[in-house]
Motif scaffolding. Structure first.
Motif, PDB file in Angstrom:
ATOM      1  N   PRO A  30       0.779  -1.654   0.115  1.00 17.31           N
ATOM      2  CA  PRO A  30      -0.620  -0.205   0.133  1.00 17.31           C
ATOM      3  C   PRO A  30       0.507   0.997  -0.674  1.00 17.31           C
ATOM      4  N   ASN A  31       2.511   1.209   0.234  1.00 19.38           N
ATOM      5  CA  ASN A  31       2.469   2.449   0.086  1.00 19.38           C
ATOM      6  C   ASN A  31       3.458   2.948  -1.310  1.00 19.38           C
ATOM      7  N   PRO A  32       3.715   4.730  -1.163  1.00 18.54           N
ATOM      8  CA  PRO A  32       3.765   4.822  -3.029  1.00 18.54           C
ATOM      9  C   PRO A  32       5.249   4.346  -3.655  1.00 18.54           C
ATOM     10  N   SER A  33       5.523   4.467  -4.696  1.00 17.58           N
ATOM     11  CA  SER A  33       6.608   4.110  -5.268  1.00 17.58           C
ATOM     12  C   SER A  33       7.426   5.414  -4.984  1.00 17.58           C
ATOM     13  N   VAL A  34       8.664   5.214  -4.628  1.00 20.37           N
ATOM     14  CA  VAL A  34       9.943   6.567  -4.187  1.00 20.37           C
ATOM     15  C   VAL A  34      10.961   6.515  -4.830  1.00 20.37           C
ATOM     16  N   GLY A  35      11.553   7.286  -5.003  1.00 23.75           N
ATOM     17  CA  GLY A  35      13.005   7.244  -5.746  1.00 23.75           C
ATOM     18  C   GLY A  35      13.694   8.570  -5.157  1.00 23.75           C
ATOM     19  N   CYS A  36      15.279   7.210  -4.857  1.00 30.56           N
ATOM     20  CA  CYS A  36      15.472   8.164  -3.834  1.00 30.56           C
ATOM     21  C   CYS A  36      17.487   8.383  -4.734  1.00 30.56           C
ATOM     22  N   VAL A  37      17.720   9.525  -4.601  1.00 32.98           N
ATOM     23  CA  VAL A  37      19.562   9.198  -5.281  1.00 32.98           C
ATOM     24  C   VAL A  37      20.390   9.734  -4.463  1.00 32.98           C
ATOM     25  N   ILE A  38      21.381   9.219  -3.601  1.00 32.95           N
ATOM     26  CA  ILE A  38      22.288   9.935  -2.730  1.00 32.95           C
ATOM     27  C   ILE A  38      23.731  11.026  -3.241  1.00 32.95           C
ATOM     28  N   ALA A  39      24.130  12.147  -2.933  1.00 32.67           N
ATOM     29  CA  ALA A  39      25.470  12.368  -3.635  1.00 32.67           C
ATOM     30  C   ALA A  39      26.195  13.455  -2.687  1.00 32.67           C
ATOM     31  N   TYR A  40      28.085  12.412  -2.865  1.00 31.81           N
ATOM     32  CA  TYR A  40      28.514  12.454  -1.981  1.00 31.81           C
ATOM     33  C   TYR A  40      29.201  14.110  -3.013  1.00 31.81           C
ATOM     34  N   GLY A  41      29.310  15.132  -2.422  1.00 29.23           N
ATOM     35  CA  GLY A  41      29.536  16.195  -3.473  1.00 29.23           C
ATOM     36  C   GLY A  41      28.977  16.116  -4.662  1.00 29.23           C
ATOM     37  N   LYS A  42      29.273  15.844  -6.094  1.00 25.87           N
ATOM     38  CA  LYS A  42      28.864  15.763  -6.953  1.00 25.87           C
ATOM     39  C   LYS A  42      28.906  14.175  -8.258  1.00 25.87           C
ATOM     40  N   THR A  43      29.200  13.346  -6.934  1.00 31.90           N
ATOM     41  CA  THR A  43      29.261  12.141  -6.950  1.00 31.90           C
ATOM     42  C   THR A  43      28.054  11.706  -6.032  1.00 31.90           C
ATOM     43  N   ILE A  44      27.363  10.436  -7.663  1.00 35.82           N
ATOM     44  CA  ILE A  44      26.399   9.642  -7.197  1.00 35.82           C
ATOM     45  C   ILE A  44      26.934   8.378  -6.993  1.00 35.82           C
ATOM     46  N   ILE A  45      26.476   8.401  -4.608  1.00 34.42           N
ATOM     47  CA  ILE A  45      27.180   7.475  -3.862  1.00 34.42           C
ATOM     48  C   ILE A  45      25.803   6.011  -3.739  1.00 34.42           C
ATOM     49  N   GLY A  46      24.895   6.769  -3.635  1.00 42.51           N
ATOM     50  CA  GLY A  46      23.619   5.630  -3.571  1.00 42.51           C
ATOM     51  C   GLY A  46      22.281   5.810  -4.293  1.00 42.51           C
ATOM     52  N   ARG A  47      21.827   4.966  -4.741  1.00 41.03           N
ATOM     53  CA  ARG A  47      20.452   4.782  -6.042  1.00 41.03           C
ATOM     54  C   ARG A  47      18.968   4.476  -4.830  1.00 41.03           C
ATOM     55  N   GLY A  48      18.132   4.242  -4.766  1.00 45.63           N
ATOM     56  CA  GLY A  48      17.472   2.936  -4.195  1.00 45.63           C
ATOM     57  C   GLY A  48      15.226   3.552  -5.012  1.00 45.63           C
ATOM     58  N   CYS A  49      14.915   2.317  -5.232  1.00 47.60           N
ATOM     59  CA  CYS A  49      13.787   2.578  -4.824  1.00 47.60           C
ATOM     60  C   CYS A  49      13.048   1.792  -4.376  1.00 47.60           C
ATOM     61  N   THR A  50      11.877   2.254  -3.857  1.00 45.91           N
ATOM     62  CA  THR A  50      10.462   1.738  -2.759  1.00 45.91           C
ATOM     63  C   THR A  50      11.002  -0.278  -3.235  1.00 45.91           C
ATOM     64  N   SER A  51      10.583  -0.860  -2.125  1.00 44.87           N
ATOM     65  CA  SER A  51      10.923  -2.382  -2.684  1.00 44.87           C
ATOM     66  C   SER A  51       9.172  -2.609  -2.622  1.00 44.87           C
ATOM     67  N   ILE A  52       9.419  -4.592  -3.540  1.00 46.15           N
ATOM     68  CA  ILE A  52       8.300  -5.278  -3.534  1.00 46.15           C
ATOM     69  C   ILE A  52       7.300  -4.845  -2.111  1.00 46.15           C
ATOM     70  N   ASN A  53       6.155  -4.544  -2.218  1.00 44.39           N
ATOM     71  CA  ASN A  53       5.288  -4.191  -1.184  1.00 44.39           C
ATOM     72  C   ASN A  53       5.125  -3.397   0.313  1.00 44.39           C
ATOM     73  N   GLY A  54       6.295  -2.783  -0.516  1.00 42.19           N
ATOM     74  CA  GLY A  54       6.189  -1.038   0.329  1.00 42.19           C
ATOM     75  C   GLY A  54       7.596  -1.293   1.306  1.00 42.19           C
ATOM     76  N   ARG A  55       8.492  -2.783   1.854  1.00 40.92           N
ATOM     77  CA  ARG A  55       9.457  -1.535   2.456  1.00 40.92           C
ATOM     78  C   ARG A  55      10.461  -2.669   1.901  1.00 40.92           C
ATOM     79  N   PRO A  56      12.035  -2.401   2.227  1.00 40.78           N
ATOM     80  CA  PRO A  56      12.065  -1.320   2.499  1.00 40.78           C
ATOM     81  C   PRO A  56      12.336  -0.021   1.644  1.00 40.78           C
ATOM     82  N   HIS A  57      11.939   1.777   2.575  1.00 36.90           N
ATOM     83  CA  HIS A  57      11.882   2.238   1.773  1.00 36.90           C
ATOM     84  C   HIS A  57      12.447   2.829   0.322  1.00 36.90           C
ATOM     85  N   ALA A  58      12.439   3.340  -0.302  1.00 34.52           N
ATOM     86  CA  ALA A  58      13.989   4.092  -1.326  1.00 34.52           C
ATOM     87  C   ALA A  58      14.983   4.906  -0.364  1.00 34.52           C
ATOM     88  N   GLU A  59      14.757   5.458   0.656  1.00 35.15           N
ATOM     89  CA  GLU A  59      15.812   6.261   1.113  1.00 35.15           C
ATOM     90  C   GLU A  59      17.124   5.404   1.903  1.00 35.15           C
TER      91      GLU A  59
END
Length: 387
Positions: A30-59
Protein backbone atom coordinates in the motif's frame (compact mmCIF):
# COMPACT_ATOMS: atom_id res chain seq x y z
CA UNK A 1 12.65 24.81 4.40
CA UNK A 2 13.09 26.46 1.02
CA UNK A 3 11.52 25.87 -2.39
CA UNK A 4 14.30 27.41 -4.46
CA UNK A 5 18.07 27.21 -4.73
CA UNK A 6 18.08 24.33 -7.23
CA UNK A 7 20.83 24.03 -9.79
CA UNK A 8 21.09 21.89 -12.91
CA UNK A 9 22.79 19.06 -11.00
CA UNK A 10 19.93 19.01 -8.46
CA UNK A 11 17.34 18.87 -11.25
CA UNK A 12 19.16 16.03 -13.00
CA UNK A 13 19.36 13.91 -9.85
CA UNK A 14 15.69 14.49 -9.08
CA UNK A 15 14.93 13.24 -12.59
CA UNK A 16 16.95 10.09 -11.88
CA UNK A 17 14.99 9.65 -8.63
CA UNK A 18 11.73 9.93 -10.61
CA UNK A 19 12.94 7.27 -13.05
CA UNK A 20 13.66 4.97 -10.11
CA UNK A 21 10.21 5.67 -8.65
CA UNK A 22 8.50 4.69 -11.91
CA UNK A 23 10.04 1.21 -11.67
CA UNK A 24 7.93 0.39 -8.65
CA UNK A 25 4.51 1.68 -9.73
CA UNK A 26 1.96 -1.03 -8.93
CA UNK A 27 4.46 -3.11 -6.95
CA UNK A 28 4.86 -1.24 -3.67
CA UNK A 29 1.30 -1.07 -2.35
CA UNK A 30 0.00 0.00 0.00
CA UNK A 31 3.00 2.35 0.06
CA UNK A 32 3.77 4.78 -2.77
CA UNK A 33 6.61 4.09 -5.16
CA UNK A 34 9.47 6.43 -4.24
CA UNK A 35 12.88 6.98 -5.82
CA UNK A 36 15.99 8.18 -4.01
CA UNK A 37 19.50 9.24 -5.07
CA UNK A 38 22.35 10.19 -2.72
CA UNK A 39 25.23 12.38 -3.84
CA UNK A 40 28.61 12.99 -2.19
CA UNK A 41 29.47 16.33 -3.70
CA UNK A 42 28.91 15.76 -7.42
CA UNK A 43 29.27 11.96 -7.24
CA UNK A 44 26.31 9.59 -6.92
CA UNK A 45 27.03 7.09 -4.16
CA UNK A 46 23.60 5.53 -3.63
CA UNK A 47 20.33 4.85 -5.46
CA UNK A 48 17.15 3.14 -4.40
CA UNK A 49 13.46 2.64 -5.06
CA UNK A 50 10.74 1.35 -2.77
CA UNK A 51 10.88 -2.43 -2.58
CA UNK A 52 8.06 -4.81 -3.53
CA UNK A 53 5.17 -4.60 -1.03
CA UNK A 54 6.55 -1.30 0.28
CA UNK A 55 9.51 -2.28 2.47
CA UNK A 56 12.27 -1.26 2.76
CA UNK A 57 11.71 2.34 1.71
CA UNK A 58 13.70 3.92 -1.13
CA UNK A 59 15.80 6.05 1.24
CA UNK A 60 16.86 2.98 3.22
CA UNK A 61 17.87 1.13 0.04
CA UNK A 62 19.92 4.12 -1.13
CA UNK A 63 21.55 4.64 2.29
CA UNK A 64 22.56 0.98 2.50
CA UNK A 65 24.22 1.26 -0.91
CA UNK A 66 25.87 4.59 -0.09
CA UNK A 67 27.42 3.35 3.16
CA UNK A 68 29.40 0.81 1.14
CA UNK A 69 30.81 3.44 -1.22
CA UNK A 70 34.49 4.21 -0.71
CA UNK A 71 33.90 7.98 -0.68
CA UNK A 72 31.53 7.64 2.27
CA UNK A 73 33.88 5.32 4.09
CA UNK A 74 36.82 7.75 3.99
CA UNK A 75 37.74 9.03 7.43
CA UNK A 76 37.58 12.73 6.50
CA UNK A 77 34.35 14.09 5.04
CA UNK A 78 35.40 16.54 2.32
CA UNK A 79 32.12 17.03 0.45
CA UNK A 80 28.52 17.66 1.47
CA UNK A 81 26.04 14.80 1.23
CA UNK A 82 22.67 15.48 -0.41
CA UNK A 83 19.71 13.10 -0.40
CA UNK A 84 17.34 13.51 -3.37
CA UNK A 85 13.98 11.82 -2.92
CA UNK A 86 10.66 12.08 -4.72
CA UNK A 87 8.58 12.10 -1.52
CA UNK A 88 9.16 13.67 1.89
CA UNK A 89 11.04 11.14 4.09
CA UNK A 90 8.73 9.36 6.52
CA UNK A 91 8.64 10.56 10.13
CA UNK A 92 6.95 7.64 11.89
CA UNK A 93 8.68 4.66 13.45
CA UNK A 94 7.04 1.43 12.33
CA UNK A 95 8.79 -1.91 11.97
CA UNK A 96 12.01 0.09 11.64
CA UNK A 97 13.18 3.65 12.47
CA UNK A 98 11.81 6.43 10.27
CA UNK A 99 13.67 7.42 7.12
CA UNK A 100 14.09 10.94 8.52
CA UNK A 101 15.96 9.58 11.55
CA UNK A 102 18.06 7.26 9.40
CA UNK A 103 19.02 10.16 7.12
CA UNK A 104 20.23 12.08 10.19
CA UNK A 105 22.17 9.05 11.41
CA UNK A 106 23.68 8.65 7.95
CA UNK A 107 25.10 12.18 8.14
CA UNK A 108 23.32 13.99 5.31
CA UNK A 109 23.71 17.77 5.04
CA UNK A 110 20.81 18.46 2.69
CA UNK A 111 17.57 16.82 1.57
CA UNK A 112 15.81 17.76 -1.68
CA UNK A 113 12.33 16.32 -2.30
CA UNK A 114 9.47 16.86 -4.73
CA UNK A 115 6.29 16.36 -2.71
CA UNK A 116 5.17 16.41 0.90
CA UNK A 117 3.75 13.09 2.06
CA UNK A 118 -0.06 13.36 2.54
CA UNK A 119 0.09 10.69 5.27
CA UNK A 120 -0.78 12.55 8.48
CA UNK A 121 1.94 10.63 10.32
CA UNK A 122 4.57 12.30 8.11
CA UNK A 123 3.10 15.40 6.43
CA UNK A 124 5.57 18.17 7.32
CA UNK A 125 6.88 16.15 10.26
CA UNK A 126 9.65 14.50 8.26
CA UNK A 127 10.94 17.94 7.30
CA UNK A 128 10.69 19.17 10.92
CA UNK A 129 12.75 16.25 12.22
CA UNK A 130 15.43 16.85 9.59
CA UNK A 131 15.58 20.62 10.10
CA UNK A 132 15.75 20.17 13.88
CA UNK A 133 18.94 18.22 13.26
CA UNK A 134 20.38 21.07 11.18
CA UNK A 135 19.73 19.50 7.79
CA UNK A 136 18.77 21.90 4.99
CA UNK A 137 15.49 20.81 3.36
CA UNK A 138 14.36 21.93 -0.10
CA UNK A 139 10.85 21.29 -1.47
CA UNK A 140 11.68 21.45 -5.18
CA UNK A 141 8.97 22.85 -7.44
CA UNK A 142 9.91 20.90 -10.57
CA UNK A 143 8.57 17.84 -12.43
CA UNK A 144 5.16 18.31 -10.81
CA UNK A 145 3.15 16.39 -13.43
CA UNK A 146 5.64 13.51 -13.60
CA UNK A 147 5.69 13.24 -9.81
CA UNK A 148 1.90 13.22 -9.51
CA UNK A 149 1.76 10.41 -12.08
CA UNK A 150 4.01 8.19 -9.95
CA UNK A 151 1.89 8.57 -6.80
CA UNK A 152 -1.58 9.21 -8.27
CA UNK A 153 -3.13 6.17 -6.62
CA UNK A 154 -1.54 6.81 -3.24
CA UNK A 155 -2.68 10.45 -3.24
CA UNK A 156 -6.24 9.52 -4.24
CA UNK A 157 -6.54 6.89 -1.51
CA UNK A 158 -5.13 9.18 1.16
CA UNK A 159 -7.51 11.97 0.15
CA UNK A 160 -10.75 10.03 -0.48
CA UNK A 161 -10.08 6.49 0.79
CA UNK A 162 -10.81 5.32 -2.76
CA UNK A 163 -8.39 4.01 -5.38
CA UNK A 164 -7.32 5.77 -8.56
CA UNK A 165 -9.56 4.18 -11.22
CA UNK A 166 -8.41 3.36 -14.76
CA UNK A 167 -10.95 2.03 -17.26
CA UNK A 168 -9.15 -0.26 -19.74
CA UNK A 169 -10.98 -0.82 -23.03
CA UNK A 170 -10.23 -2.64 -26.28
CA UNK A 171 -12.56 -1.73 -29.13
CA UNK A 172 -12.91 -1.73 -32.89
CA UNK A 173 -12.45 1.42 -34.95
CA UNK A 174 -16.19 2.06 -34.67
CA UNK A 175 -16.31 1.60 -30.89
CA UNK A 176 -17.48 -2.01 -30.61
CA UNK A 177 -16.05 -4.43 -28.03
CA UNK A 178 -17.41 -7.68 -29.46
CA UNK A 179 -19.76 -9.19 -32.01
CA UNK A 180 -23.49 -9.37 -31.39
CA UNK A 181 -22.96 -12.94 -30.14
CA UNK A 182 -20.28 -11.79 -27.68
CA UNK A 183 -17.08 -12.83 -29.49
CA UNK A 184 -14.22 -10.45 -28.63
CA UNK A 185 -11.00 -12.43 -29.25
CA UNK A 186 -9.14 -10.69 -30.57
CA UNK A 187 -10.15 -7.12 -31.32
CA UNK A 188 -6.68 -5.80 -30.49
CA UNK A 189 -3.35 -7.15 -31.74
CA UNK A 190 -0.46 -8.94 -30.05
CA UNK A 191 1.51 -5.77 -29.29
CA UNK A 192 -1.49 -4.14 -27.62
CA UNK A 193 -2.09 -7.20 -25.48
CA UNK A 194 1.55 -7.19 -24.40
CA UNK A 195 1.17 -3.54 -23.39
CA UNK A 196 -1.87 -4.54 -21.30
CA UNK A 197 0.42 -6.78 -19.25
CA UNK A 198 2.54 -3.73 -18.41
CA UNK A 199 -0.59 -1.73 -17.56
CA UNK A 200 -1.78 -4.51 -15.23
CA UNK A 201 1.62 -4.57 -13.54
CA UNK A 202 1.27 -0.82 -12.85
CA UNK A 203 -1.99 -1.33 -10.94
CA UNK A 204 -2.66 -2.98 -7.60
CA UNK A 205 -5.93 -4.65 -8.56
CA UNK A 206 -8.18 -5.60 -11.48
CA UNK A 207 -11.99 -5.39 -11.54
CA UNK A 208 -14.42 -7.08 -13.93
CA UNK A 209 -18.14 -7.75 -14.10
CA UNK A 210 -19.87 -11.12 -14.10
CA UNK A 211 -20.76 -10.87 -17.82
CA UNK A 212 -17.08 -10.60 -18.74
CA UNK A 213 -16.26 -13.66 -16.66
CA UNK A 214 -19.15 -15.65 -18.15
CA UNK A 215 -18.44 -14.72 -21.78
CA UNK A 216 -14.62 -14.64 -21.83
CA UNK A 217 -13.53 -16.77 -18.83
CA UNK A 218 -10.43 -14.52 -18.56
CA UNK A 219 -7.32 -15.34 -16.57
CA UNK A 220 -6.52 -11.72 -15.61
CA UNK A 221 -3.08 -12.77 -14.41
CA UNK A 222 0.35 -11.36 -15.20
CA UNK A 223 2.15 -13.23 -17.95
CA UNK A 224 5.28 -13.22 -20.11
CA UNK A 225 8.04 -11.06 -18.61
CA UNK A 226 5.71 -9.99 -15.79
CA UNK A 227 4.86 -13.48 -14.55
CA UNK A 228 7.27 -13.32 -11.59
CA UNK A 229 5.66 -10.16 -10.24
CA UNK A 230 3.21 -10.81 -7.36
CA UNK A 231 -0.25 -11.38 -8.81
CA UNK A 232 -2.81 -8.62 -8.41
CA UNK A 233 -5.96 -8.44 -6.33
CA UNK A 234 -9.02 -9.43 -8.37
CA UNK A 235 -12.48 -7.94 -7.79
CA UNK A 236 -15.56 -9.45 -9.44
CA UNK A 237 -18.92 -7.64 -9.46
CA UNK A 238 -21.55 -10.38 -9.39
CA UNK A 239 -24.81 -9.04 -7.97
CA UNK A 240 -26.78 -12.28 -8.31
CA UNK A 241 -23.86 -14.73 -7.99
CA UNK A 242 -24.58 -15.90 -11.53
CA UNK A 243 -21.03 -17.19 -12.15
CA UNK A 244 -20.60 -20.97 -11.62
CA UNK A 245 -17.63 -20.73 -9.25
CA UNK A 246 -15.31 -23.73 -9.36
CA UNK A 247 -11.61 -24.58 -9.38
CA UNK A 248 -11.78 -24.76 -13.19
CA UNK A 249 -12.67 -21.09 -13.56
CA UNK A 250 -9.56 -19.46 -15.03
CA UNK A 251 -9.61 -16.50 -12.64
CA UNK A 252 -9.42 -18.97 -9.75
CA UNK A 253 -7.00 -21.32 -11.50
CA UNK A 254 -4.39 -18.68 -12.40
CA UNK A 255 -4.56 -16.31 -9.41
CA UNK A 256 -4.08 -16.43 -5.65
CA UNK A 257 -7.45 -17.31 -4.12
CA UNK A 258 -6.97 -15.11 -1.06
CA UNK A 259 -6.61 -12.10 -3.39
CA UNK A 260 -9.93 -12.72 -5.17
CA UNK A 261 -12.92 -10.76 -3.84
CA UNK A 262 -16.49 -11.19 -5.06
CA UNK A 263 -18.86 -8.25 -4.56
CA UNK A 264 -22.52 -9.18 -4.45
CA UNK A 265 -25.84 -7.85 -3.19
CA UNK A 266 -27.10 -8.38 0.33
CA UNK A 267 -29.34 -11.38 1.11
CA UNK A 268 -27.89 -13.60 -1.62
CA UNK A 269 -28.36 -17.35 -1.91
CA UNK A 270 -26.71 -18.84 1.19
CA UNK A 271 -25.64 -22.02 -0.61
CA UNK A 272 -23.83 -20.02 -3.29
CA UNK A 273 -22.13 -17.93 -0.61
CA UNK A 274 -21.03 -21.11 1.14
CA UNK A 275 -19.61 -22.50 -2.11
CA UNK A 276 -17.62 -19.33 -2.82
CA UNK A 277 -16.12 -19.28 0.66
CA UNK A 278 -15.37 -23.00 0.46
CA UNK A 279 -13.18 -22.24 -2.57
CA UNK A 280 -11.18 -19.82 -0.42
CA UNK A 281 -12.49 -16.65 -2.08
CA UNK A 282 -13.52 -13.51 -0.24
CA UNK A 283 -17.15 -12.42 -0.49
CA UNK A 284 -18.30 -8.86 0.25
CA UNK A 285 -21.97 -7.90 0.32
CA UNK A 286 -22.89 -4.31 -0.55
CA UNK A 287 -26.01 -2.26 -1.07
CA UNK A 288 -27.63 -1.39 -4.39
CA UNK A 289 -28.25 1.96 -6.04
CA UNK A 290 -30.82 2.29 -8.81
CA UNK A 291 -30.92 -1.48 -9.21
CA UNK A 292 -27.14 -1.97 -9.49
CA UNK A 293 -24.38 -2.62 -6.98
CA UNK A 294 -23.37 0.65 -5.31
CA UNK A 295 -20.07 1.60 -6.99
CA UNK A 296 -19.25 4.23 -4.36
CA UNK A 297 -19.57 1.69 -1.55
CA UNK A 298 -17.49 -0.80 -3.53
CA UNK A 299 -14.69 1.73 -4.06
CA UNK A 300 -14.66 2.62 -0.37
CA UNK A 301 -14.33 -1.04 0.56
CA UNK A 302 -11.52 -1.43 -1.97
CA UNK A 303 -9.87 1.63 -0.43
CA UNK A 304 -10.16 0.00 2.99
CA UNK A 305 -8.10 -2.86 1.56
CA UNK A 306 -5.39 -0.21 0.90
CA UNK A 307 -5.55 -0.57 -2.88
CA UNK A 308 -3.98 2.47 -4.57
CA UNK A 309 -4.70 1.85 -8.27
CA UNK A 310 -7.62 -0.11 -9.72
CA UNK A 311 -7.82 -1.30 -13.34
CA UNK A 312 -11.41 -1.82 -14.52
CA UNK A 313 -11.39 -4.24 -17.45
CA UNK A 314 -15.07 -4.36 -18.28
CA UNK A 315 -17.50 -4.89 -19.68
CA UNK A 316 -19.92 -2.33 -21.10
CA UNK A 317 -22.32 -2.13 -18.17
CA UNK A 318 -19.45 -1.83 -15.67
CA UNK A 319 -17.65 0.91 -17.62
CA UNK A 320 -20.97 2.72 -18.07
CA UNK A 321 -21.65 2.62 -14.31
CA UNK A 322 -18.25 4.16 -13.58
CA UNK A 323 -18.74 6.83 -16.27
CA UNK A 324 -22.28 7.67 -15.13
CA UNK A 325 -21.21 8.16 -11.51
CA UNK A 326 -17.99 9.94 -12.54
CA UNK A 327 -15.94 7.35 -10.66
CA UNK A 328 -12.97 7.21 -13.02
CA UNK A 329 -9.63 8.99 -13.23
CA UNK A 330 -8.52 7.88 -16.68
CA UNK A 331 -9.63 5.83 -19.67
CA UNK A 332 -7.04 3.66 -21.42
CA UNK A 333 -8.42 2.60 -24.79
CA UNK A 334 -6.93 0.41 -27.51
CA UNK A 335 -8.51 0.69 -30.95
CA UNK A 336 -7.95 -2.40 -33.06
CA UNK A 337 -7.74 -2.23 -36.85
CA UNK A 338 -11.18 -3.71 -37.47
CA UNK A 339 -14.73 -2.49 -38.07
CA UNK A 340 -17.66 -4.45 -36.64
CA UNK A 341 -21.36 -4.35 -37.43
CA UNK A 342 -23.50 -1.56 -36.08
CA UNK A 343 -25.43 -4.16 -34.07
CA UNK A 344 -22.24 -5.40 -32.35
CA UNK A 345 -21.62 -4.82 -28.63
CA UNK A 346 -21.02 -1.12 -27.82
CA UNK A 347 -18.27 0.17 -25.54
CA UNK A 348 -20.75 2.11 -23.41
CA UNK A 349 -24.48 1.94 -22.83
CA UNK A 350 -26.61 5.08 -22.50
CA UNK A 351 -25.69 6.93 -19.31
CA UNK A 352 -27.45 10.27 -19.87
CA UNK A 353 -31.02 11.03 -21.05
CA UNK A 354 -31.54 10.53 -24.81
CA UNK A 355 -32.32 14.24 -25.29
CA UNK A 356 -28.98 15.37 -23.81
CA UNK A 357 -27.25 17.96 -26.02
CA UNK A 358 -23.62 17.51 -27.15
CA UNK A 359 -22.39 20.07 -24.63
CA UNK A 360 -23.94 17.99 -21.84
CA UNK A 361 -21.67 15.00 -22.41
CA UNK A 362 -18.27 14.73 -20.71
CA UNK A 363 -15.17 15.91 -22.56
CA UNK A 364 -11.76 14.48 -21.75
CA UNK A 365 -8.15 15.57 -21.94
CA UNK A 366 -5.78 13.49 -24.10
CA UNK A 367 -2.71 12.59 -22.04
CA UNK A 368 -0.99 10.02 -24.25
CA UNK A 369 -1.30 8.39 -27.66
CA UNK A 370 0.81 5.73 -29.37
CA UNK A 371 0.43 3.12 -32.08
CA UNK A 372 1.18 -0.54 -31.47
CA UNK A 373 1.44 -2.07 -34.91
CA UNK A 374 -1.94 -1.31 -36.51
CA UNK A 375 -3.58 -0.54 -33.15
CA UNK A 376 -3.78 2.81 -31.39
CA UNK A 377 -3.56 3.30 -27.62
CA UNK A 378 -4.86 6.53 -26.07
CA UNK A 379 -5.11 7.66 -22.47
CA UNK A 380 -7.79 10.19 -21.60
CA UNK A 381 -8.45 11.96 -18.30
CA UNK A 382 -11.39 14.06 -17.08
CA UNK A 383 -11.01 17.80 -17.52
CA UNK A 384 -10.92 19.36 -14.06
CA UNK A 385 -10.14 22.80 -12.70
CA UNK A 386 -6.58 21.59 -12.06
CA UNK A 387 -6.11 20.47 -15.70
Amino acid sequence: MTSSGLNKFDANLLKIALTLARRGIGLTGPNPSVGCVIAYGKTIIGRGCTSINGRPHAEMVAIEQATRHYLYQTSVKKEKITVYTTLEPCAHDDTSPSCAKEIIKFGADRVVFLLKDPDERTHGKGVSILESAGIDCVNAKVYKEEMLDTVSGYLKRKKENKPFVSLKIASSINGKIGTKKGESKWISGDLSRKKVQLIRSNHDAILVGSKTVLSDNPRLNLRDEYQNIPQKFIFILDANLSIPYSKELKIIKFNEKEKIHVFTKKNCDKEKIKQIRKLGLNLIQVGKKKGKLDISEILLKIGNLRINKLLVEGGSSIWTSFIKENFFDEIIIFWGNNILNGTAMPTFNDFLPVNTRIKGFPRLKLRYIKNWGNDIEAVWQPITKET
